[in-house]
Design a protein around this motif. Structure first.
Motif, short mmCIF file in Angstrom:
data_model
loop_
_atom_site.label_atom_id
_atom_site.label_comp_id
_atom_site.label_asym_id
_atom_site.label_seq_id
_atom_site.Cartn_x
_atom_site.Cartn_y
_atom_site.Cartn_z
N HIS A 30 46.89 11.34 -0.69
CA HIS A 30 48.34 11.27 -0.52
C HIS A 30 48.76 10.28 0.57
O HIS A 30 49.93 9.98 0.71
CB HIS A 30 48.91 12.64 -0.14
CG HIS A 30 48.65 13.69 -1.17
ND1 HIS A 30 49.16 13.63 -2.46
CD2 HIS A 30 47.90 14.82 -1.12
CE1 HIS A 30 48.75 14.68 -3.13
NE2 HIS A 30 47.99 15.42 -2.34
N LEU A 31 47.80 9.78 1.34
CA LEU A 31 48.11 8.88 2.44
C LEU A 31 48.34 7.47 1.93
O LEU A 31 47.74 7.05 0.93
CB LEU A 31 46.97 8.89 3.46
CG LEU A 31 46.72 10.22 4.16
CD1 LEU A 31 45.47 10.14 5.02
CD2 LEU A 31 47.92 10.62 4.99
N PRO A 32 49.20 6.72 2.62
CA PRO A 32 49.44 5.34 2.19
C PRO A 32 48.15 4.52 2.23
O PRO A 32 47.35 4.65 3.15
CB PRO A 32 50.43 4.80 3.23
CG PRO A 32 50.92 5.97 3.99
CD PRO A 32 49.95 7.09 3.79
N GLY A 33 47.96 3.71 1.22
CA GLY A 33 46.79 2.84 1.17
C GLY A 33 45.53 3.53 0.69
O GLY A 33 44.46 2.94 0.70
N GLY A 34 45.65 4.78 0.28
CA GLY A 34 44.47 5.50 -0.21
C GLY A 34 43.97 4.89 -1.50
O GLY A 34 44.73 4.69 -2.44
N PRO A 35 42.68 4.57 -1.56
CA PRO A 35 42.14 3.96 -2.78
C PRO A 35 42.03 4.98 -3.92
O PRO A 35 41.99 6.19 -3.69
CB PRO A 35 40.76 3.47 -2.36
CG PRO A 35 40.39 4.34 -1.21
CD PRO A 35 41.69 4.69 -0.51
N ALA A 36 41.96 4.49 -5.11
CA ALA A 36 41.83 5.36 -6.29
C ALA A 36 40.56 6.20 -6.21
O ALA A 36 40.50 7.30 -6.75
CB ALA A 36 41.84 4.53 -7.55
N GLY A 37 39.54 5.70 -5.52
CA GLY A 37 38.29 6.43 -5.38
C GLY A 37 38.42 7.71 -4.59
O GLY A 37 37.55 8.58 -4.62
N CYS A 38 39.53 7.87 -3.86
CA CYS A 38 39.76 9.09 -3.08
C CYS A 38 40.36 10.21 -3.92
O CYS A 38 40.46 11.34 -3.47
CB CYS A 38 40.67 8.81 -1.89
SG CYS A 38 39.88 7.82 -0.61
N THR A 39 40.76 9.89 -5.13
CA THR A 39 41.37 10.91 -5.99
C THR A 39 40.29 11.83 -6.53
O THR A 39 39.28 11.37 -7.05
CB THR A 39 42.13 10.23 -7.15
OG1 THR A 39 43.08 9.35 -6.60
CG2 THR A 39 42.83 11.27 -8.00
N LEU A 40 40.51 13.13 -6.38
CA LEU A 40 39.53 14.10 -6.84
C LEU A 40 39.87 14.56 -8.24
O LEU A 40 41.03 14.64 -8.61
CB LEU A 40 39.55 15.32 -5.90
CG LEU A 40 39.17 15.04 -4.45
CD1 LEU A 40 39.34 16.30 -3.63
CD2 LEU A 40 37.75 14.55 -4.36
N PRO A 41 38.84 14.88 -9.03
CA PRO A 41 39.10 15.43 -10.36
C PRO A 41 39.85 16.76 -10.24
O PRO A 41 39.64 17.52 -9.30
CB PRO A 41 37.70 15.66 -10.95
CG PRO A 41 36.75 14.99 -10.04
CD PRO A 41 37.43 14.75 -8.74
N ALA A 42 40.71 17.06 -11.19
CA ALA A 42 41.53 18.26 -11.15
C ALA A 42 40.69 19.53 -11.22
O ALA A 42 41.07 20.56 -10.68
CB ALA A 42 42.54 18.24 -12.28
N ASP A 43 39.52 19.49 -11.86
CA ASP A 43 38.71 20.69 -12.03
C ASP A 43 37.70 20.91 -10.89
O ASP A 43 36.92 21.84 -10.93
CB ASP A 43 37.97 20.65 -13.36
CG ASP A 43 36.99 19.50 -13.44
OD1 ASP A 43 37.07 18.57 -12.61
OD2 ASP A 43 36.14 19.52 -14.34
N ARG A 44 37.73 20.09 -9.88
CA ARG A 44 36.78 20.21 -8.77
C ARG A 44 37.12 21.46 -7.96
O ARG A 44 38.26 21.68 -7.60
CB ARG A 44 36.87 18.99 -7.86
CG ARG A 44 35.92 19.09 -6.70
CD ARG A 44 36.00 17.82 -5.86
NE ARG A 44 35.08 17.90 -4.77
CZ ARG A 44 35.44 18.10 -3.51
NH1 ARG A 44 36.71 18.23 -3.20
NH2 ARG A 44 34.55 18.17 -2.57
#
Length: 72
Positions: free
Chosen positions: A54-68
Motif C-alpha cells: 500500500h506504500l507509494p512506490g511499492g513494486p508489484a513483487g510486494c503484492t501477496l497472493p489473496a490465498d496466502r
C-alpha cells in the motif's frame, strides 16, 4: 549475514545494519537493541512489512497472493 554466518531478519537486521554503519547510526542501532525500543521496532517493522504493497512506490513483487495465510 555476519562474518560468522549468522542471519538476522526484520527489525533486528535493521539494528545490526545500523550498528555496523558507524557514526551516529551506531547509536541508533544500539537504541534499537534495548528491550522497550526493540519491541516497538518489531511492531513497526511488521506493520510496514505487512502493508508495504500500500506504500507509494511499492513494486508489484510486494503484492501477496489473496490465498496466502498470514504469518505474524
Amino acid at each position: 549475514m555476519t562474518p560468522t554466518g549468522r542471519v538476522y531478519g526484520g527489525a533486528q537486521a535493521v539494528a545490526k545494519l545500523l550498528l555496523s554503519a558507524g557514526g551516529a547510526w551506531t547509536l541508533a542501532g544500539a537504541f534499537l537493541t534495548l528491550p522497550p525500543l526493540r519491541w516497538a521496532a518489531h511492531a513497526v517493522y511488521r506493520l510496514v512489512a505487512n502493508n508495504r504493497r500500500h506504500l507509494p512506490g511499492g513494486p508489484a513483487g510486494c503484492t501477496l497472493p489473496a490465498d496466502r495465510t498470514r504469518r505474524a
